[in-house]
Design a protein around this motif. Sequence first.
Motif, PDB file in Angstrom:
ATOM      1  N   GLU A 265      30.289  43.336  43.721  1.00  0.00           N
ATOM      2  CA  GLU A 265      31.327  44.069  44.444  1.00  0.00           C
ATOM      3  C   GLU A 265      32.140  43.122  45.324  1.00  0.00           C
ATOM      4  O   GLU A 265      33.363  43.246  45.406  1.00  0.00           O
ATOM      5  CB  GLU A 265      30.701  45.183  45.280  1.00  0.00           C
ATOM      6  N   ARG A 269      36.177  42.389  44.869  1.00  0.00           N
ATOM      7  CA  ARG A 269      37.162  42.600  45.939  1.00  0.00           C
ATOM      8  C   ARG A 269      37.958  41.331  46.193  1.00  0.00           C
ATOM      9  O   ARG A 269      39.175  41.385  46.418  1.00  0.00           O
ATOM     10  CB  ARG A 269      36.454  43.045  47.217  1.00  0.00           C
ATOM     11  N   TRP A 273      40.365  43.387  42.762  1.00  0.00           N
ATOM     12  CA  TRP A 273      40.077  44.585  41.983  1.00  0.00           C
ATOM     13  C   TRP A 273      39.777  45.756  42.920  1.00  0.00           C
ATOM     14  O   TRP A 273      39.170  45.583  43.988  1.00  0.00           O
ATOM     15  CB  TRP A 273      38.868  44.366  41.081  1.00  0.00           C
ATOM     16  N   ALA A 274      40.188  46.938  42.507  1.00  0.00           N
ATOM     17  CA  ALA A 274      39.859  48.150  43.254  1.00  0.00           C
ATOM     18  C   ALA A 274      38.430  48.554  42.933  1.00  0.00           C
ATOM     19  O   ALA A 274      38.088  48.773  41.770  1.00  0.00           O
ATOM     20  CB  ALA A 274      40.825  49.274  42.883  1.00  0.00           C
ATOM     21  N   ASP A 276      36.457  50.636  45.489  1.00  0.00           N
ATOM     22  CA  ASP A 276      36.185  51.905  46.148  1.00  0.00           C
ATOM     23  C   ASP A 276      37.168  52.969  45.664  1.00  0.00           C
ATOM     24  O   ASP A 276      38.205  52.661  45.074  1.00  0.00           O
ATOM     25  CB  ASP A 276      36.307  51.737  47.667  1.00  0.00           C
ATOM     26  N   GLY A 277      36.843  54.214  45.933  1.00  0.00           N
ATOM     27  CA  GLY A 277      37.720  55.307  45.555  1.00  0.00           C
ATOM     28  C   GLY A 277      37.313  55.939  44.230  1.00  0.00           C
ATOM     29  O   GLY A 277      36.267  55.629  43.659  1.00  0.00           O
ATOM     30  N   HIS A 279      37.808  56.406  40.349  1.00  0.00           N
ATOM     31  CA  HIS A 279      38.325  55.599  39.246  1.00  0.00           C
ATOM     32  C   HIS A 279      38.407  56.420  37.963  1.00  0.00           C
ATOM     33  O   HIS A 279      37.518  57.209  37.659  1.00  0.00           O
ATOM     34  CB  HIS A 279      37.415  54.393  38.978  1.00  0.00           C
ATOM     35  N   HIS A 311      49.930  45.751  37.988  1.00  0.00           N
ATOM     36  CA  HIS A 311      49.002  45.920  39.110  1.00  0.00           C
ATOM     37  C   HIS A 311      47.575  46.207  38.663  1.00  0.00           C
ATOM     38  O   HIS A 311      46.675  46.325  39.503  1.00  0.00           O
ATOM     39  CB  HIS A 311      49.480  47.074  40.000  1.00  0.00           C
ATOM     40  N   LEU A 312      47.338  46.313  37.356  1.00  0.00           N
ATOM     41  CA  LEU A 312      46.012  46.670  36.850  1.00  0.00           C
ATOM     42  C   LEU A 312      45.435  45.545  35.998  1.00  0.00           C
ATOM     43  O   LEU A 312      46.143  44.967  35.168  1.00  0.00           O
ATOM     44  CB  LEU A 312      46.082  47.949  36.001  1.00  0.00           C
ATOM     45  N   TRP A 325      42.392  53.055  36.557  1.00  0.00           N
ATOM     46  CA  TRP A 325      43.270  53.525  37.628  1.00  0.00           C
ATOM     47  C   TRP A 325      42.403  53.996  38.775  1.00  0.00           C
ATOM     48  O   TRP A 325      41.372  54.652  38.561  1.00  0.00           O
ATOM     49  CB  TRP A 325      44.126  54.686  37.144  1.00  0.00           C
ATOM     50  N   THR A 326      42.783  53.692  39.994  1.00  0.00           N
ATOM     51  CA  THR A 326      42.037  54.128  41.169  1.00  0.00           C
ATOM     52  C   THR A 326      42.870  55.148  41.939  1.00  0.00           C
ATOM     53  O   THR A 326      44.061  54.914  42.211  1.00  0.00           O
ATOM     54  CB  THR A 326      41.699  52.944  42.073  1.00  0.00           C
ATOM     55  N   ASP A 327      42.210  56.275  42.279  1.00  0.00           N
ATOM     56  CA  ASP A 327      42.860  57.374  43.004  1.00  0.00           C
ATOM     57  C   ASP A 327      44.094  57.878  42.256  1.00  0.00           C
ATOM     58  O   ASP A 327      45.135  58.197  42.857  1.00  0.00           O
ATOM     59  CB  ASP A 327      43.246  56.940  44.431  1.00  0.00           C
TER      60      ASP A 327
END
Length: 489
Positions: A265, A269, A273-274, A276-277, A279, A311-312, A325-327
């Motif tokens: 993790e 970060r 990379w995302a 949290d949240g 996915h 962005h991904l 995708w996050t959130d």
Amino acid sequence: MNRKGVAEQLSVAELVHFGPLGQAKVFAAEDLERQVSGVVLVAELEEIRQCEPHSAVVLHGTAALGAWALESALRLAWERNASCVIAPSDIVVTNPTAQLAERLRVPLFVVTDPAQHALELSAAVADTEAARARLTSRCAVLFGERATVRDIVGVVNTEVPGVLVALVTEEGHVLAGRAAADQAAGQRRIEVDVPGPDGRPWARLVAQLAAWSPSWASTVRTILRLARAPLAACVGRAWLGPVHQAAKDRLLLDTLLREENTEGERLAREAGWAVDGQHVAVHLQVADHAPADPEATTPRVIAAWQEAFPHLPLVPRGEGWVSWWTDADSPELVARLLREHLGATGSPVPLAAGVGLPGGGVDGLRRSIGEARLAAAVAGRRDGERVELFGTLGPRAVLACLPVAEVAAAARVALADLLAAPDADVLLAALVALLDCAGSTGQAAARLGVHRNTVLGRIERIRARGVDLDSPDQRLALHLACYSLLSAS
């Protein structure tokens, strides 16, 4: 004459680009594609009347004297269909004279020493192969000095007279050069495949020739072939970065998805990379009907993805690629974005995509990735729609794990009598509808769009072919057999 006995001639443009006229001042430069069959040194204007067509007329002596000498020479050269007129630099070319040359479409050159130029032109015209060999050598040197795809293609468009060149992908996209080159046809079009770093054709160099002859076409083809290696090297350098980054991302994703791995993790970060949240994972894979090597296609797939979703991340995993995708608003929104991406012509290979359910944190991402992989397996086996949501699959997700080809092969043996029927397709469709509808002939008829009695008649023909529809222990195997046959067709 060349070695094959075909008369070959240089064009005026060739003499300008790599011959004696390279340093000359030129007027009416839009008509340089005329071929030059010989050189005539003219001392008197009347001598022009004796010139052969397609001659380069070089003025000196009294032919270059007088107030209207140059204008008269241009008119006489036009009458004799001369390729160009060359005059001494001590003659002042006025605007009316330049306009006359443009109107008559007779290129006019001004040089310091016409006699010396006549000798050099005669030597070049007499030895066409040597002149074109010098052009080929110059292009080879310039190719080695250029570092980008655009600059390498630009060498051909700049140095090779009367030729438009474009670098075109297998999908028809112009990557560099003149788009008009791809519109040529017939003998005036020359194509040369350009291999990628994997050795497979990656793009094509397409050339449009303003004038064609066997020797000139051979020269242009040779120059295009010389450009292939530098182009492949440029592409290799461009692909090396994504390939190296993809290998690092693969290791990082494996580390992140391990159970109870806080180090993964932290590294994720740091990589931006995302983690949290909520996915929603996506799994891409090459569609089953278009097999391709994921290792070879990874750079192009990642490049196309980054252009659409900068962005991904897109990470190689197994036989495909993973992102998330996050959130996001919903898996349906993600599916819509994927459909737009996969429908774009920039996709290097036909891809299928699966979308997982939303999941929180790393545990949710791990689960969503697994769901997306199953959904992609279903999407990859279908024609048409190439995006599948795991949430709409239900128990069908289990079917994605089946070895469809092997099950279909066994089904063709077990149901050989049924498949041998003249109306096998109709009977198989009726059998699938009946099994999908839990044996309800009314629902099966509605699904097929026929009368219930029609379904009953087809059931009787199915039974006559040795298929037992009343045995509960055979129904599951029969259903899987039908599914595999339809999926493998």
